[in-house]
Scaffold this active site. Structure first.
Site, PDB file in Angstrom:
ATOM      1  N   HIS A 191       0.829  -1.170   0.013  1.00 45.63           N
ATOM      2  CA  HIS A 191       0.031  -0.027   0.034  1.00 45.63           C
ATOM      3  C   HIS A 191       1.047   1.300   0.046  1.00 45.63           C
ATOM      4  O   HIS A 191       1.631   1.616   0.898  1.00 45.63           O
ATOM      5  CB  HIS A 191      -1.003  -0.114   1.344  1.00 45.63           C
ATOM      6  CG  HIS A 191      -1.927   1.239   1.213  1.00 45.63           C
ATOM      7  ND1 HIS A 191      -3.016   1.119   0.556  1.00 45.63           N
ATOM      8  CD2 HIS A 191      -1.720   2.415   1.846  1.00 45.63           C
ATOM      9  CE1 HIS A 191      -3.557   2.441   0.481  1.00 45.63           C
ATOM     10  NE2 HIS A 191      -3.041   3.108   1.406  1.00 45.63           N
ATOM     11  N   CYS A 192       0.669   1.945  -1.065  1.00 49.41           N
ATOM     12  CA  CYS A 192       1.443   3.038  -1.154  1.00 49.41           C
ATOM     13  C   CYS A 192       0.889   4.585  -0.650  1.00 49.41           C
ATOM     14  O   CYS A 192      -0.187   4.847  -1.227  1.00 49.41           O
ATOM     15  CB  CYS A 192       1.968   3.407  -2.657  1.00 49.41           C
ATOM     16  SG  CYS A 192       2.976   4.918  -2.850  1.00 49.41           S
TER      17      CYS A 192
END
Length: 249
Positions: free
Chosen positions: A101-102
């Site tokens: 998850h960025c």
């Protein structure tokens, strides 16, 4: 991107060559192209659905056993997860071939937007390194009034920022190129560390089950047409993301 673009063009490049000169205009066009490509791929990676588990997905027990895979059930989503899928605590759903998850794109990086993400990182690295080179050329090849405090502060802060930015994004690019060439996600790499240790302990050699060779690994992510590799919207080669070919070795 705005800070690097503005400082590179209207401070360092303008002072070094001048934007009105042919050389200065050529450099300005090159850095503008890199920033525009980075912004386009950034929007594609942030806006795209990284890959949701199809509502009609049902695990094939025989096929999974034949590939050495186990059907996994997500207790939070109450659905079966395809191979390489993981539950994201931030997005609160399962993501196909989840990498991570960025926070920078406020989205998961998964099966459907990994190409756009790695193109974004590539263009960002090119733009940062290009800006750092222009900064060094201006610093070393032109005279400056460093007796003035704010001029000295601008160049010191800009140099530190561009160096750290180039180093950070360049390292991130190298990392994802390694993952791309091995057809591996960040989560799978962590799992592979223990698998390699167990294989070495038992006198065997470990190889990632989805590693089909560098050429095929790259084509699976970027597509079979090399002319479309740097286009973040060229994703027609992607399937539903629930099945993946594995190596026979």
């Amino acid at each position: 991107m705005v800070l690097v673009y503005y400082s590179t063009l209207f401070v360092f490049l303008d002072h070094w060559l001048g934007l009105a000169t042919p050389a200065g205009a050529a450099h300005a066009a090159a850095i503008s192209l890199a920033v525009a490509a980075c912004f386009l791929s950034f929007v594609c990676a942030a806006a795209a659905d990284p890959g949701s588990v199809p509502s009609s997905f049902a695990p094939d027990a025989e096929a999974a056993q034949g590939q050495g895979l186990k059907s996994r059930y997500c207790d939070k989503c109450c659905v079966f997860k395809p191979p390489r899928s993981h539950h994201c605590k931030v997005c609160k759903r399962c993501v196909l071939k989840m990498d991570h998850h960025c926070v920078w794109i406020n989205n998961c990086v998964g099966y459907a937007n990994y190409k756009a993400f790695i193109i974004c990182v590539l263009n960002a690295a090119i733009g940062s390194l290009y800006s750092f080179v222009i900064f060094l050329c201006d610093l070393l090849l032109k005279e400056h009034e460093f007796d003035i405090l704010y001029v000295k502060l601008v160049y010191i802060l800009s140099g530190v920022l561009l160096f750290l930015l180039s180093l950070t994004i360049g390292s991130l690019l190298c990392w994802h190129i390694y993952l791309l060439c091995h057809n591996m996600t960040t989560i799978e790499y962590r799992e592979a560390v223990r698998a390699k240790w167990l294989a070495k302990k038992s006198g065997q050699k470990y190889r990632h089950r989805f590693d089909l060779g560098m050429r095929k690994n790259i084509q699976m992510i970027l597509g079979p047409n090399i002319l479309c590799w740097l286009c973040p919207t060229a994703t027609g080669h992607l399937k539903d993301g629930t099945e993946f070919q594995i190596t026979n070795n």
